[in-house]
Enzyme design. Structure first.
Site, mmCIF file in Angstrom:
data_model
loop_
_atom_site.group_PDB
_atom_site.id
_atom_site.type_symbol
_atom_site.label_atom_id
_atom_site.label_comp_id
_atom_site.label_asym_id
_atom_site.label_seq_id
_atom_site.Cartn_x
_atom_site.Cartn_y
_atom_site.Cartn_z
ATOM 1 N N CYS A 37 -7.064 9.185 1.905
ATOM 2 C CA CYS A 37 -7.221 8.931 3.334
ATOM 3 C C CYS A 37 -5.959 8.388 3.993
ATOM 4 O O CYS A 37 -5.083 7.839 3.330
ATOM 5 C CB CYS A 37 -8.311 7.891 3.579
ATOM 6 N N GLY A 44 -4.852 13.494 4.213
ATOM 7 C CA GLY A 44 -6.232 13.959 4.166
ATOM 8 C C GLY A 44 -6.451 15.107 5.122
ATOM 9 O O GLY A 44 -6.095 15.000 6.295
ATOM 10 N N ASN A 72 -9.087 3.288 3.791
ATOM 11 C CA ASN A 72 -8.264 4.009 2.816
ATOM 12 C C ASN A 72 -8.345 3.229 1.515
ATOM 13 O O ASN A 72 -7.998 2.047 1.485
ATOM 14 C CB ASN A 72 -6.811 4.080 3.311
ATOM 15 N N GLY A 73 -8.816 3.886 0.460
ATOM 16 C CA GLY A 73 -8.935 3.215 -0.837
ATOM 17 C C GLY A 73 -10.251 3.560 -1.486
ATOM 18 O O GLY A 73 -10.956 4.469 -1.046
ATOM 19 N N TYR A 126 4.780 10.519 -4.876
ATOM 20 C CA TYR A 126 4.337 11.768 -4.271
ATOM 21 C C TYR A 126 3.642 11.660 -2.919
ATOM 22 O O TYR A 126 3.960 12.411 -1.991
ATOM 23 C CB TYR A 126 3.410 12.509 -5.253
#
Ligand code: SF4
Length: 475
Positions: A8, A34, A108-109, A248
């Protein structure tokens, strides 16, 4: 492509006359985090308005949709999910109305104790509408007897464990929360008088905002018309910034965890060249993921960098293979070799990671077919041997080629002349002097946040079985 997927990206802005438009642009810059769904919630000071849908940011919002998101504050979310979980009920922001009032939540997570908490909440009568772990926070918030919105948020987030960078919006406030380990990034910036929050600083660049600092691990920041204040409700915890953000996920033009992603990636390539040297004629990156590391490798080795693979940037997920029975396009749709660079050359092919190995094998074969005399694969991180439980979509352990195959077997499978990975020490020295503050679990199998009772079962399942059904999924 055979890559790990960031789950996310989050964005928030408070105190801007075009808040929803800014959120749209911010999410546009975070699209790489995302691509399954996108959503924006705005506040006009009295109530929250929501728009969310499956698809890319540019496809999800048009002028009309943005016009229905009035107000000076907005939060937004882009989400990646695996195919089975791809449904609008899991798209964020989640907006609820409870006795604390309305709240929109973007996460996010991944929470490691979501299953346990969810079972408990369901037993007590909660009705869940999604299978996203974020909804656990929503229910904990709604049930809190806290005297204020902020008290209720603190009470809710104090019960969850794992990775969470949260951006929330009430009718008159924006809140940011980062878990005490700081797994996922969350940056704070300014756009004139407005306050900006985002997963990566590239979102600030697009809207002309200025980076101020990171939301600190364990910090709860409350933004209102009367200013900003910080609360630190969590006890001390070891830091565990996701090192794969640098390898990345994050865009190279971003700063995450206070560092330039491009600089770290260049360092990864330089150290890789020292650790895994090989005689060759050209260094060729796998675009786009291998470009920064290949540049560093070429610089340190003195071997020229050449763009021997060209990426088609216009391939979306809607590509339909015409006449699939006649020809399988595979990786060729996305990458094409440059014969004049590869023909007769000894090639060092640099990429950021190998997950299953399937795409890497196709690329090596493509480079050989274009005339390369030798192909030496160099990877700018250590072998990926364990799944992530902190917000990154990883395949089960059995599918990770490095978890189940020796270096010799991987070399043979890829059809390469040699394969060389960066060492863990090399990776950590590339991120700098604060390397003790990083999570490296996908390379070591050692997890910094313990899994409560139910999650031990979850972990074992994920490591051993093909599929973990009906588990909450991260945001
Ligand atoms: S396990 Fe890997 S991908 Fe997951 S948070 Fe840790 S370093 Fe990042």
């Amino acid at each position: 492509m055979d890559k790990l997927h960031e789950a996310c990206g989050v964005f928030g802005i408070f105190g801007h006359p075009e808040a929803a438009n800014m959120a749209y642009l911010g999410l546009y810059a975070l699209q790489h985090r995302g691509q399954e769904s996108a959503g924006i919630a705005s506040s006009d000071g009295r109530r929250i308005h929501l728009s969310r849908a499956m698809g890319y940011v540019a496809d999800t919002f048009n002028t009309d949709a943005l016009a229905h998101l009035p107000g000076r504050a907005a939060v937004g979310h882009v989400r990646y999910s695996t195919a089975g979980e791809s449904r609008v009920a899991n798209a964020q922001p989640f907006v609820i109305d409870c006795w604390h009032g309305q709240i929109a939540i973007c996460h996010n997570g991944n929470l490691v104790n979501a299953t346990e908490l969810r079972h408990e909440l369901v037993k007590q009568g909660s009705i869940f509408q999604s299978n996203a772990d974020t909804e656990v926070i929503v229910h904990l918030y709604a049930r809190s007897k806290g005297a204020s919105v902020v008290d209720a948020v603190v009470e809710a987030v104090s019960q969850v464990q794992g990775a969470f960078s949260l951006v929330m919006l009430t009718p008159d406030r924006m809140l940011a929360v980062r878990d005490p380990h700081g797994f996922r990034p969350l940056a704070l910036g300014r756009l004139g008088d407005a306050v900006v929050l985002c997963s990566e600083t590239c979102a600030m660049d697009l809207i002309g905002a200025t980076y101020v600092r990171d939301i600190e691990p364990g910090e709860v920041l409350v933004v209102s018309e009367s200013g900003m204040r910080s609360i630190r409700p969590f006890g001390p915890a070891p830091l565990a910034h996701c090192v794969f953000e640098h390898v990345y996920f994050a865009r190279p033009d971003s700063y995450v965890f206070g560092k330039s992603v491009n600089e770290v990636r260049m360092n990864l390539g330089r150290i890789l060249a020292r650790e895994q040297p090989v005689e060759a004629d050209v260094v060729v990156p796998v675009p786009d993921s291998g470009v920064c590391a290949a540049t560093g490798y070429a610089e340190a080795s003195g071997i020229p960098l050449r763009m021997g693979l060209i990426r088609n940037h216009y391939v979306g997920r809607t590509f339909i293979e015409p006449q699939a029975s006649i020809r399988h396009f595979g990786v060729r749709v996305k990458l094409n070799p440059v014969r004049s660079i590869l023909d007769g050359r000894r090639v060092i092919l640099v990429d950021d990671s190998i997950v299953r190995g399937t795409t890497s094998r196709k690329i090596v074969r493509m480079v050989r077919a274009a005339g390369a005399r030798e192909v030496h694969v160099r990877i700018s991180c250590p072998p990926t041997v364990s799944p992530c439980f902190y917000g990154v979509d990883t395949p089960r352990r059995a599918e990770l080629i490095a978890a189940t195959h020796s270096l010799e077997e991987i070399t043979k499978y890829l059809d390469a002349d040699s394969v060389g990975y960066l060492s863990l020490e090399g990776l950590l020295s590339a991120v700098g002097e604060d390397h003790g503050s990083y999570c490296t679990s996908c390379y070591t199998g050692r997890y910094p946040v313990e899994f409560p009772r139910d999650e031990v079962g979850y972990l074992q399942l994920a490591l051993k079985l093909d599929k973990v059904e009906k588990e909450p999924v991260g945001g």
